[in-house]
Design an enzyme around this catalytic site. Structure first.
Site, PDB file in Angstrom:
ATOM      1  N   LYS A   1      67.836 -20.755  27.184  1.00 43.14           N
ATOM      2  CA  LYS A   1      68.175 -19.459  26.595  1.00 43.14           C
ATOM      3  C   LYS A   1      68.722 -18.598  27.723  1.00 43.14           C
ATOM      4  O   LYS A   1      68.040 -18.389  28.731  1.00 43.14           O
ATOM      5  CB  LYS A   1      66.940 -18.796  25.958  1.00 43.14           C
ATOM      6  CG  LYS A   1      67.236 -17.400  25.380  1.00 43.14           C
ATOM      7  CD  LYS A   1      66.084 -16.859  24.558  1.00 43.14           C
ATOM      8  CE  LYS A   1      66.394 -15.452  24.037  1.00 43.14           C
ATOM      9  NZ  LYS A   1      65.357 -14.938  23.118  1.00 43.14           N
TER      10      LYS A   1
ATOM     11  N   ARG B   1      66.475  -7.879  18.982  1.00 41.69           N
ATOM     12  CA  ARG B   1      66.910  -6.576  18.474  1.00 41.69           C
ATOM     13  C   ARG B   1      68.207  -6.679  17.666  1.00 41.69           C
ATOM     14  O   ARG B   1      68.372  -6.011  16.648  1.00 41.69           O
ATOM     15  CB  ARG B   1      67.089  -5.620  19.654  1.00 41.69           C
ATOM     16  CG  ARG B   1      67.239  -4.161  19.270  1.00 41.69           C
ATOM     17  CD  ARG B   1      67.107  -3.230  20.452  1.00 41.69           C
ATOM     18  NE  ARG B   1      67.280  -3.902  21.742  1.00 41.69           N
ATOM     19  CZ  ARG B   1      67.276  -3.261  22.901  1.00 41.69           C
ATOM     20  NH1 ARG B   1      67.072  -1.968  22.936  1.00 41.69           N
ATOM     21  NH2 ARG B   1      67.437  -3.914  24.031  1.00 41.69           N
TER      22      ARG B   1
ATOM     23  N   GLU C   1      64.280 -19.286  29.908  1.00 43.86           N
ATOM     24  CA  GLU C   1      65.125 -18.108  29.733  1.00 43.86           C
ATOM     25  C   GLU C   1      65.270 -17.310  31.031  1.00 43.86           C
ATOM     26  O   GLU C   1      64.441 -16.454  31.337  1.00 43.86           O
ATOM     27  CB  GLU C   1      64.552 -17.181  28.643  1.00 43.86           C
ATOM     28  CG  GLU C   1      65.402 -15.938  28.418  1.00 43.86           C
ATOM     29  CD  GLU C   1      64.782 -14.928  27.457  1.00 43.86           C
ATOM     30  OE1 GLU C   1      65.420 -13.886  27.220  1.00 43.86           O
ATOM     31  OE2 GLU C   1      63.679 -15.189  26.949  1.00 43.86           O
TER      32      GLU C   1
ATOM     33  N   SER D   1      70.701 -11.531  23.186  1.00 38.97           N
ATOM     34  CA  SER D   1      71.647 -10.428  22.977  1.00 38.97           C
ATOM     35  C   SER D   1      71.589  -9.431  24.128  1.00 38.97           C
ATOM     36  O   SER D   1      72.597  -8.796  24.461  1.00 38.97           O
ATOM     37  CB  SER D   1      71.392  -9.739  21.634  1.00 38.97           C
ATOM     38  OG  SER D   1      70.021  -9.419  21.481  1.00 38.97           O
ATOM     39  N   GLY D   2      70.413  -9.266  24.736  1.00 40.90           N
ATOM     40  CA  GLY D   2      70.289  -8.515  25.979  1.00 40.90           C
ATOM     41  C   GLY D   2      70.812  -7.100  25.983  1.00 40.90           C
ATOM     42  O   GLY D   2      71.388  -6.646  26.970  1.00 40.90           O
ATOM     43  N   GLY D   3      70.672  -6.386  24.868  1.00 41.88           N
ATOM     44  CA  GLY D   3      71.135  -5.001  24.839  1.00 41.88           C
ATOM     45  C   GLY D   3      72.507  -4.824  24.215  1.00 41.88           C
ATOM     46  O   GLY D   3      72.990  -3.695  24.062  1.00 41.88           O
TER      47      GLY D   3
ATOM     48  N   ARG E   1      60.212   0.364  19.979  1.00 40.21           N
ATOM     49  CA  ARG E   1      61.099   0.156  18.812  1.00 40.21           C
ATOM     50  C   ARG E   1      60.594   0.963  17.617  1.00 40.21           C
ATOM     51  O   ARG E   1      61.370   1.571  16.885  1.00 40.21           O
ATOM     52  CB  ARG E   1      61.154  -1.334  18.453  1.00 40.21           C
ATOM     53  CG  ARG E   1      61.531  -2.250  19.611  1.00 40.21           C
ATOM     54  CD  ARG E   1      62.995  -2.623  19.632  1.00 40.21           C
ATOM     55  NE  ARG E   1      63.316  -3.326  20.860  1.00 40.21           N
ATOM     56  CZ  ARG E   1      63.292  -4.645  21.002  1.00 40.21           C
ATOM     57  NH1 ARG E   1      62.953  -5.402  19.970  1.00 40.21           N
ATOM     58  NH2 ARG E   1      63.622  -5.203  22.150  1.00 40.21           N
TER      59      ARG E   1
END
Length: 335
Positions: free
Chosen positions: A219, A292, A177, A261-263, A33
């Site tokens: 999650k 992110r 998750e 959000s996973g991308g 990142r």
């Protein structure tokens, strides 16, 4: 800690209009990142960036909890206040990532299983002493023509259940998750089938390990087609499929569900969450635990000129929290 105590923490994590900020990137992940925006991956830069996030004014208006990394839970602000104390003063619940990441599952090419159970009991005790009130463990499920195998699903969910039982023993709320990755060219129907298999297996495993559903949080990923699939689904289709699979598989006694959000882009993750909460009522609060999709805009601003853009970066993070908070109520608008 009693189940009532765990349940009250879990319910506070999914309080109306609030969600969780995931800032538990490993040193390796945050390196990517940082590299994308031209920041050197040093311990001091990681500390300074996370101070920016955690000291955002009024963040608790829309953020109920923060998931930290092992390095972060031990760090402090430039003025010497431990990050755990910053969270406590802000009224934000401290969480901690405790898994050691996915590795190849022997005998099943393409599948992975998450490690980290060895020594977990003592690590959880330490994290609780440092101020954590919940923990997170991520399992990774990949979809290809040959994956996931039933063995991969069962192995990951068995680990999630053992982790969850240890968390409750230590007085921490387990966030379980299972992430079904968006990578690939699979259809919406395949995504739904895999989510259903994973979630059914997960709650069976939790039941077998005597995990108390009332003191845990799910999650999960949303039901979306693979990012390389030719026909992308509408916002309404994602909402309908995601709610349907949750109602099929998730016990009503669970205090809440948060989405990763996973991308997805910032706008997508908020739009999908809003649509999901617009097709209620649901048996549980449906909130967010974004990483992110919460941080990226603030990180880009901060990387440009840290001093000059500091306040603006924090304002941007606050606005992302507010937008997602509204989406948990089905009240967000792209306008």
């Amino acid at each position: 800690m009693s189940i009532e105590d765990l349940e009250s923490i879990a319910l506070a994590m999914v309080a109306p209009g609030k969600g969780i900020i995931a800032m538990d990137e490993s040193t390796k992940t945050i390196a990517r990142r940082f590299e994308a925006v031209g920041i050197k991956n040093t311990q001091e830069n990681r500390r300074a960036y996370r101070e920016l996030l955690l000291t955002t004014p009024d963040l608790s208006d829309h953020i109920s909890g923060a998931i930290l990394y092992d390095e972060t839970i031990r760090q402090q602000t430039s003025a010497g206040m431990p990050f755990t104390e910053v969270l406590k003063k802000a009224g934000i619940i401290c969480g901690i990532k405790v898994d050691k990441g996915p590795v190849a599952l022997a005998g099943f090419p393409g599948d992975v299983v998450t490690e980290g159970l060895d020594g977990l009991r003592s690590r959880l005790e330490e994290y609780a002493a440092l101020g954590a009130q919940f923990a997170k463990w991520r399992a990774v499920i990949r979809i290809t023509e040959d994956n996931p195998s039933s063995t991969a699903i069962e192995a990951n969910n068995h680990a999630l259940a053992r982790y969850a039982a240890l968390c409750q023993e230590a007085g921490l709320v387990p966030m379980v998750e299972p992430e079904v990755l968006m990578d690939g060219d699979h259809s919406m129907e395949v995504s739904y089938e895999v989510h259903e298999s994973v979630l059914r297996s997960l709650f069976n495993a939790l039941y077998e390990q005597n995990v108390m559903f009332e003191g845990a949080i799910l999650k999960t990923s949303m039901v979306v087609p693979g990012c390389d699939y030719t026909e992308q689904a509408s916002v309404e289709e994602v909402a309908e499929a995601t709610v349907r699979v949750l109602k099929t598989c998730v016990p009503a006694s669970l205090p809440g569900v948060v989405f990763l959000s996973g991308g997805q882009s910032d706008a997508q993750s908020t739009s999908h969450l809003n649509a999901i909460n617009s097709v209620g009522p649901h048996p549980w609060p449906l909130s967010f635990s974004y990483g992110r999709a919460m941080q990226q805009s603030a990180l880009q601003l901060w990387s440009g000129d840290r001093e000059a853009n500091y306040a603006e970066a924090q304002k941007t993070l606050y606005m992302r929290a507010k937008e997602n908070g509204l989406a948990t109520l089905g009240q967000w608008s792209s306008e």
